[in-house]
Design an enzyme around this catalytic site. Structure first.
Site, PDB file in Angstrom:
ATOM      1  N   LYS A  47      21.196 113.982 -47.699  1.00 50.55           N
ATOM      2  CA  LYS A  47      20.054 114.506 -46.946  1.00 50.55           C
ATOM      3  C   LYS A  47      20.468 115.738 -46.144  1.00 50.55           C
ATOM      4  O   LYS A  47      21.660 116.000 -45.957  1.00 50.55           O
ATOM      5  CB  LYS A  47      19.482 113.432 -46.022  1.00 50.55           C
ATOM      6  CG  LYS A  47      20.436 112.887 -44.988  1.00 50.55           C
ATOM      7  CD  LYS A  47      19.777 111.754 -44.204  1.00 50.55           C
ATOM      8  CE  LYS A  47      20.721 111.197 -43.154  1.00 50.55           C
ATOM      9  NZ  LYS A  47      20.094 110.104 -42.374  1.00 50.55           N
ATOM     10  N   TYR A  75      29.573 136.649 -23.101  1.00 46.70           N
ATOM     11  CA  TYR A  75      28.332 136.484 -22.346  1.00 46.70           C
ATOM     12  C   TYR A  75      28.486 135.500 -21.189  1.00 46.70           C
ATOM     13  O   TYR A  75      29.240 134.538 -21.262  1.00 46.70           O
ATOM     14  CB  TYR A  75      27.224 135.944 -23.260  1.00 46.70           C
ATOM     15  CG  TYR A  75      26.641 136.939 -24.221  1.00 46.70           C
ATOM     16  CD1 TYR A  75      25.880 138.006 -23.774  1.00 46.70           C
ATOM     17  CD2 TYR A  75      26.833 136.787 -25.593  1.00 46.70           C
ATOM     18  CE1 TYR A  75      25.330 138.913 -24.660  1.00 46.70           C
ATOM     19  CE2 TYR A  75      26.273 137.682 -26.497  1.00 46.70           C
ATOM     20  CZ  TYR A  75      25.526 138.746 -26.020  1.00 46.70           C
ATOM     21  OH  TYR A  75      24.979 139.632 -26.904  1.00 46.70           O
TER      22      TYR A  75
END
Length: 342
Positions: A50, A281
């Site tokens: 899946k 950042y």
């Protein structure tokens, strides 16, 4: 632009790639052999593919599994099942999640096996024309889908409904990946609930089809479960369910799984940075001393999750580990390369 899948390195000049994922089929075979050794000889593996085979490529992975003898596959939804059928997968494909009853014809058309999430859903599915293959879901404690042990009569009624060809019955262990005493007791209770339901149904001479309960950690940890099928998911891909998990690493050396995917990229630049400089950042990292910083060409847009920015996560450069520093950027990441040879 969607990523292109190549069958081997010989098909592409990897020097032209900024970042790419490499899948090791040999490691898949290794992991499957390890899993087989943990199961009864007559217990068959359901290859859980899946979510695009956990990002590895569902068609490619399922095709390989089928080539080495896997006969059962599990997907999350009908679209995943259809994709496998259209790619030529022949084995039984079990949809573990809900499918709208209006898609019953597609379930039949593509010869898929639908999980019956409860008795109400089973009845609705049975009322539409056409016979559909199904596995009955049981709720043993996770409270996600399935009928529980107090609803034996409702479960029995499912087997008597028309237009349903029931070929199996299953449940799911939701705390098997924990070594905490409370979670072990909970898992044992789940197993007890499952066995209770199965025994009651068998006492009433109901043909249950293939019975399955074990997921990845159910296979590695609860080996006293003896059923027809087992559904390994994450261990097929050679990694734990959590990067901090230690259960798999405690297995004997001859039962160690191997990762099937490597994320590869380039070192774009290396520079010396003095102490007291911010990296990346958000002022997330300040150099405590002079450091050698390398910028690598991969980021969260490539599937390298920003969530590992502050997790002491490491990458390999020339066979040596470099620690991620600063927040992972969209397409670039900085690492401490102070102890890595040029």
């Amino acid at each position: 632009m969607l990523p292109k899948i190549y069958k081997s390195r010989a098909e592409i000049d990897t020097s032209k790639l900024r970042a790419f994922a490499e899948i090791n089929l040999t490691n898949f075979k290794h992991n499957i052999d390890i899993i087989k050794g943990m199961l009864d000889k007559d217990c068959e593996i359901v290859g859980v593919v899946k979510a695009n085979a956990y990002g590895h490529g569902s068609v490619e992975v399922a095709s390989y599994f089928e080539s080495i003898g896997i006969k059962y596959f599990a997907v999350a939804c009908i679209s995943e099942g259809i994709q496998l059928r259209e790619a030529g997968i022949k084995g039984e494909i079990i949809i573990l999640g809900y499918t709208p009853v209006c898609q019953k014809n597609d379930i039949i058309k593509y010869d898929l096996t639908q999980a019956l999430v409860n008795s109400k859903y089973a009845k609705e599915l049975s009322e539409l024309p056409g016979v559909v293959k199904c596995h009955v879901a049981l709720n043993t404690g996770m409270n996600r889908i399935g009928e529980n042990r107090d609803h034996i009569e409702d479960i029995e009624k499912i087997y008597k409904l028309k237009n349903l060809d029931i070929t199996g019955i299953f449940s799911h262990l939701c705390r098997a990946d924990s070594e905490e005493e409370e979670d072990i007791l909970f898992t044992r209770k789940q197993i007890e609930n499952f066995d209770y339901i199965i025994d009651k149904l068998e006492e009433n001479e109901i043909d249950l089809g293939k019975i399955h309960l074990q997921n990845s950690y159910g296979i590695t940890t609860y080996r006293d479960i003896h059923r027809d099928l087992a559904r390994p998911g994450i261990i097929l891909y050679g990694v734990p369910c959590d990067p901090c998990d230690k259960i798999l690493s405690k297995l004997p050396e001859n039962e160690q799984f191997k990762p099937t995917m490597s994320l590869r990229c380039k070192v774009a630049m290396v520079k010396d940075v003095p102490a007291g400089e911010n990296i990346g950042y958000g002022n997330n990292f300040t150099t405590p001393q002079p450091m050698k910083i390398a910028t690598i060409t991969i980021g969260y847009a490539d599937g390298f999750s920003r969530a590992v920015s502050k997790k002491d996560f490491k990458v390999l450069v020339n066979g040596q580990y470099g620690r991620i520093i600063g927040n992972i950027c969209m397409d670039q990441t900085m690492i401490d390369a102070s102890n890595i040879d040029n």
